[in-house]
Design a protein around this motif. Structure first.
Motif, PDB file in Angstrom:
ATOM      1  N   ASN A  20      -6.706   3.327  -5.630  1.00  0.00           N
ATOM      2  CA  ASN A  20      -5.980   2.969  -4.421  1.00  0.00           C
ATOM      3  C   ASN A  20      -4.786   3.866  -4.105  1.00  0.00           C
ATOM      4  O   ASN A  20      -4.061   3.598  -3.146  1.00  0.00           O
ATOM      5  CB  ASN A  20      -5.504   1.515  -4.527  1.00  0.00           C
ATOM      6  CG  ASN A  20      -6.658   0.544  -4.428  1.00  0.00           C
ATOM      7  OD1 ASN A  20      -7.637   0.793  -3.743  1.00  0.00           O
ATOM      8  ND2 ASN A  20      -6.562  -0.577  -5.139  1.00  0.00           N
ATOM      9  N   THR A  21      -4.600   4.922  -4.881  1.00  0.00           N
ATOM     10  CA  THR A  21      -3.512   5.858  -4.574  1.00  0.00           C
ATOM     11  C   THR A  21      -3.943   7.311  -4.613  1.00  0.00           C
ATOM     12  O   THR A  21      -3.387   8.141  -3.908  1.00  0.00           O
ATOM     13  CB  THR A  21      -2.332   5.685  -5.559  1.00  0.00           C
ATOM     14  OG1 THR A  21      -2.803   5.848  -6.903  1.00  0.00           O
ATOM     15  CG2 THR A  21      -1.694   4.319  -5.409  1.00  0.00           C
ATOM     16  N   ARG A  36      -7.433  -2.300   0.049  1.00  0.00           N
ATOM     17  CA  ARG A  36      -7.418  -2.060  -1.396  1.00  0.00           C
ATOM     18  C   ARG A  36      -8.298  -3.033  -2.174  1.00  0.00           C
ATOM     19  O   ARG A  36      -8.595  -2.791  -3.345  1.00  0.00           O
ATOM     20  CB  ARG A  36      -5.982  -2.146  -1.919  1.00  0.00           C
ATOM     21  CG  ARG A  36      -5.099  -0.996  -1.456  1.00  0.00           C
ATOM     22  CD  ARG A  36      -3.698  -1.119  -2.031  1.00  0.00           C
ATOM     23  NE  ARG A  36      -2.967  -2.232  -1.429  1.00  0.00           N
ATOM     24  CZ  ARG A  36      -1.924  -2.835  -1.996  1.00  0.00           C
ATOM     25  NH1 ARG A  36      -1.521  -2.464  -3.197  1.00  0.00           N
ATOM     26  NH2 ARG A  36      -1.300  -3.818  -1.376  1.00  0.00           N
ATOM     27  N   THR A  50      -5.039   1.526  -9.964  1.00  0.00           N
ATOM     28  CA  THR A  50      -4.035   2.442  -9.420  1.00  0.00           C
ATOM     29  C   THR A  50      -4.668   3.754  -8.958  1.00  0.00           C
ATOM     30  O   THR A  50      -4.350   4.265  -7.883  1.00  0.00           O
ATOM     31  CB  THR A  50      -2.955   2.744 -10.475  1.00  0.00           C
ATOM     32  OG1 THR A  50      -2.367   1.515 -10.900  1.00  0.00           O
ATOM     33  CG2 THR A  50      -1.884   3.651  -9.902  1.00  0.00           C
ATOM     34  N   GLU A  83       0.828  -1.197   0.000  1.00  0.00           N
ATOM     35  CA  GLU A  83       0.000   0.000   0.000  1.00  0.00           C
ATOM     36  C   GLU A  83       0.873   1.261   0.000  1.00  0.00           C
ATOM     37  O   GLU A  83       1.818   1.362   0.781  1.00  0.00           O
ATOM     38  CB  GLU A  83      -0.902  -0.012   1.241  1.00  0.00           C
ATOM     39  CG  GLU A  83      -1.766   1.224   1.400  1.00  0.00           C
ATOM     40  CD  GLU A  83      -2.513   1.239   2.712  1.00  0.00           C
ATOM     41  OE1 GLU A  83      -3.385   2.109   2.888  1.00  0.00           O
ATOM     42  OE2 GLU A  83      -2.211   0.380   3.577  1.00  0.00           O
ATOM     43  N   LYS A  84       0.544   2.217  -0.841  1.00  0.00           N
ATOM     44  CA  LYS A  84       1.304   3.477  -0.937  1.00  0.00           C
ATOM     45  C   LYS A  84       0.687   4.523  -0.009  1.00  0.00           C
ATOM     46  O   LYS A  84       0.060   5.490  -0.455  1.00  0.00           O
ATOM     47  CB  LYS A  84       1.341   3.959  -2.382  1.00  0.00           C
ATOM     48  CG  LYS A  84       2.094   3.009  -3.312  1.00  0.00           C
ATOM     49  CD  LYS A  84       2.076   3.517  -4.727  1.00  0.00           C
ATOM     50  CE  LYS A  84       2.904   2.616  -5.637  1.00  0.00           C
ATOM     51  NZ  LYS A  84       2.434   1.225  -5.661  1.00  0.00           N
ATOM     52  N   ARG A  85       0.894   4.319   1.274  1.00  0.00           N
ATOM     53  CA  ARG A  85       0.318   5.239   2.248  1.00  0.00           C
ATOM     54  C   ARG A  85       0.917   6.636   2.135  1.00  0.00           C
ATOM     55  O   ARG A  85       0.244   7.626   2.416  1.00  0.00           O
ATOM     56  CB  ARG A  85       0.537   4.704   3.665  1.00  0.00           C
ATOM     57  CG  ARG A  85      -0.183   3.398   3.945  1.00  0.00           C
ATOM     58  CD  ARG A  85      -0.103   3.035   5.411  1.00  0.00           C
ATOM     59  NE  ARG A  85      -0.837   1.812   5.714  1.00  0.00           N
ATOM     60  CZ  ARG A  85      -1.038   1.356   6.939  1.00  0.00           C
ATOM     61  NH1 ARG A  85      -0.543   2.019   7.976  1.00  0.00           N
ATOM     62  NH2 ARG A  85      -1.724   0.246   7.131  1.00  0.00           N
ATOM     63  N   LEU A 115       1.401   8.307  -0.306  1.00  0.00           N
ATOM     64  CA  LEU A 115       0.743   9.087  -1.347  1.00  0.00           C
ATOM     65  C   LEU A 115      -0.745   9.275  -1.081  1.00  0.00           C
ATOM     66  O   LEU A 115      -1.261  10.402  -1.172  1.00  0.00           O
ATOM     67  CB  LEU A 115       0.937   8.409  -2.706  1.00  0.00           C
ATOM     68  CG  LEU A 115       0.294   9.109  -3.918  1.00  0.00           C
ATOM     69  CD1 LEU A 115       0.829  10.521  -4.075  1.00  0.00           C
ATOM     70  CD2 LEU A 115       0.533   8.294  -5.179  1.00  0.00           C
ATOM     71  N   ARG A 116      -1.432   8.197  -0.727  1.00  0.00           N
ATOM     72  CA  ARG A 116      -2.885   8.274  -0.650  1.00  0.00           C
ATOM     73  C   ARG A 116      -3.377   9.115   0.526  1.00  0.00           C
ATOM     74  O   ARG A 116      -4.341   9.881   0.372  1.00  0.00           O
ATOM     75  CB  ARG A 116      -3.495   6.866  -0.608  1.00  0.00           C
ATOM     76  CG  ARG A 116      -3.139   6.045   0.602  1.00  0.00           C
ATOM     77  CD  ARG A 116      -3.526   4.570   0.452  1.00  0.00           C
ATOM     78  NE  ARG A 116      -4.885   4.373  -0.016  1.00  0.00           N
ATOM     79  CZ  ARG A 116      -5.518   3.206   0.084  1.00  0.00           C
ATOM     80  NH1 ARG A 116      -4.923   2.161   0.637  1.00  0.00           N
ATOM     81  NH2 ARG A 116      -6.752   3.084  -0.362  1.00  0.00           N
ATOM     82  N   THR A 173      -9.770   6.054  -0.534  1.00  0.00           N
ATOM     83  CA  THR A 173      -8.969   6.087   0.697  1.00  0.00           C
ATOM     84  C   THR A 173      -9.847   6.038   1.933  1.00  0.00           C
ATOM     85  O   THR A 173      -9.557   5.324   2.896  1.00  0.00           O
ATOM     86  CB  THR A 173      -8.095   7.355   0.719  1.00  0.00           C
ATOM     87  OG1 THR A 173      -7.263   7.369  -0.445  1.00  0.00           O
ATOM     88  CG2 THR A 173      -7.220   7.381   1.967  1.00  0.00           C
TER      89      THR A 173
END
Length: 493
Positions: free
Chosen positions: A197-198, A250, A194, A97-99, A101-102, A204
């Protein structure tokens, strides 16, 4: 079975909400208007408690079903990803997970919304993004098709269809709408979900709830052969087959992984009930869960659907006028103020699509980009028309009646002597006074000492409601001799 039910429901919902956004007559809103109101972000901005609670409960029970069935931008990404998947199989892989960024993007969105920065709200809102795509790119094609049908019908002495003007509602909004949907499509083509989830703020927020959902996709470790097909076909990149883990924040509960597991190692249900489920109903449980899921989705949609009032408006066609360049933009009656519009509008442009007189169009102002503003170059805001207030799903334009609208002052008329044909051409006119529905304009002698001198308009600011009829019918070209200046806060007169 889970995937088939989800695909059918998503296809139906996606088709109907697209039709709602395409329709320029307003005929579909009576039946389909609720679909815009059950979108998560518009419901939050409109403080629609029933819808918010319904979507929260839906997510806590079944996971992020909203993203894969109800959200049109989510379904659009699935369609793009599916098209690519027909050529390239097993193209996904697990990623964390790209925390970083999100969550900052969510914070930026919330801060922008609270500060009234409409551009941030419009650019990141998923429903608004899809609405602008339909309004800017698909609706002109739809209207051209309608006009072709109208031409054919006219040849057959039938008036089943009527021709509609197809015009560009602003170059900058058109370019921006195209650019955003291209970015979303490219991300979906390459990486599936993408954007969801980002970048998407709704995704989010729902991810925080989905972690605790009752029904989930989970592994049966005894059956898993670690073939990796589940991870390679997960468009959310959330399945870590090596460690038998699924990132539920996600996962959008699409069911694709279940279809690709050849060893019955993946299941959808409540993980703690695994043992009982295997002992009592091993063969039938997947089907039963899928049916339960589909039934719950339909029930939730029906529960949140409400009948809306029928709306109508004047359809008189008049010659278009050039925008005078107002110092204060005009916002529709029911929006209450420019501030309320900025804080609540998601830029879906449903009101723009439904405006029967071509008054509304997306703003090019950087501070309120994509949000609707009024212009009277193609028509006036007729007092009996309340269509925009009836279709707005986000509370940016509150529902009003025609009677209420007649007492709302969104601006006031201003006469410009240097453009008036009475002054420039020495002819009698009085169009503005004759067409003013509020009786706010009177013709008075240009020379107060000579009752026989040419008559010019005098505006009673206290009676003017800012409908723009005077500006629209003014014969002066290219600039109207009379135009409407907006009010930051609307007044009741």
């Amino acid at each position: 079975m889970l995937r088939k039910i989800r695909v059918i429901l998503a296809a139906v919902f996606f088709t109907l909400i697209t039709l709602l956004l395409l329709d320029f007559t307003g005929a579909t809103h009576h039946w389909l208007g609720w679909m815009a109101k059950v979108q998560f972000l518009p419901a939050v901005l409109a403080l629609n408690a029933g819808v918010i609670i319904g979507l929260v409960v839906l997510t806590l029970v079944f996971g992020r079903i909203y993203c894969s069935v109800i959200c049109p931008l989510g379904v659009f990404q699935d369609i793009v990803s599916w098209l690519h998947g027909r050529k390239k199989k097993n193209r996904f892989f697990y990623s964390k997970e790209k925390r970083w960024l999100r969550y900052p993007l969510l914070a930026v969105y919330i801060a922008g919304s609270l500060a009234g920065l409409g551009t941030i709200v419009a650019l990141l809102a998923p429903y608004g993004t899809y609405g602008r795509f339909v309004n800017s790119l698909l609706q002109p094609l739809y209207m051209w098709g309608n006009n072709a049908m109208a031409w054919v019908a006219a040849k057959a002495d039938s008036y089943m269809f009527y021709s509609a003007d197809v015009w560009l509602k602003g170059a900058a909004p058109f370019i921006a709408s195209t650019a955003i949907i291209v970015v979303v499509a490219v991300l979906a083509w390459r990486g599936g979900r993408t954007w969801c989830n980002t970048i998407c703020p709704v995704g989010t927020v729902l991810s925080l709830l989905a972690r605790f959902s009752w029904f989930k996709v989970y592994f049966d470790q005894d059956k898993c052969k670690k073939c990796s097909l589940c991870s390679k076909n997960c468009k959310s990149a959330c399945i870590d087959f090596k460690n038998y883990k699924v990132d539920y924040s996600r996962c959008v509960t699409c069911g694709v992984c279940l279809d690709h597991c050849h060893f019955d190692a993946l299941h959808y249900g409540h993980p703690k009930r695994k043992a009982k489920a295997e002992a009592s109903d091993k063969a039938a449980s997947p089907t039963r869960r899928a049916v339960l899921l589909g039934t719950a989705l339909v029930a939730a949609d029906v529960a949140m659907a409400t009948a809306k009032k029928k709306v109508d408006g004047g359809l008189a066609v008049l010659e278009p006028k050039k925008d005078p360049g107002r110092s204060t933009p005009l916002t529709p009656p029911g929006s209450m103020s420019a501030s309320n519009m900025s804080q609540h509008c998601v830029g879906c442009q449903l009101c723009v699509a439904k405006c029967p007189n071509g008054v509304l169009r997306p703003s090019s102002d950087p501070m309120h980009f994509m949000q609707p503003v009024m212009s009277y170059d193609r028509g006036a805001c007729r007092p009996e028309c309340t269509r925009c207030s009836q279709v707005c799903p986000a509370g940016a334009i509150k529902p009003i009646t025609a009677i209420e609208k007649s007492s709302i002052q969104i601006g006031h008329a201003v006469w410009r002597k240097k453009y008036c044909v009475v002054v420039t051409d020495h002819v009698q006119c009085g169009n503005c006074a004759r067409h003013c529905p509020a009786g706010a304009i009177q013709m008075v002698p240009i020379d107060p000492a000579d009752d026989l001198s040419d008559l010019i308009p005098a505006v009673n600011v206290e009676k003017c409601i800012g409908c723009g009829m005077c500006e629209y019918v003014c014969p002066a070209r290219p600039n109207s001799a009379i135009y409407v200046e907006g009010h930051p806060v609307h007044r009741i007169i």
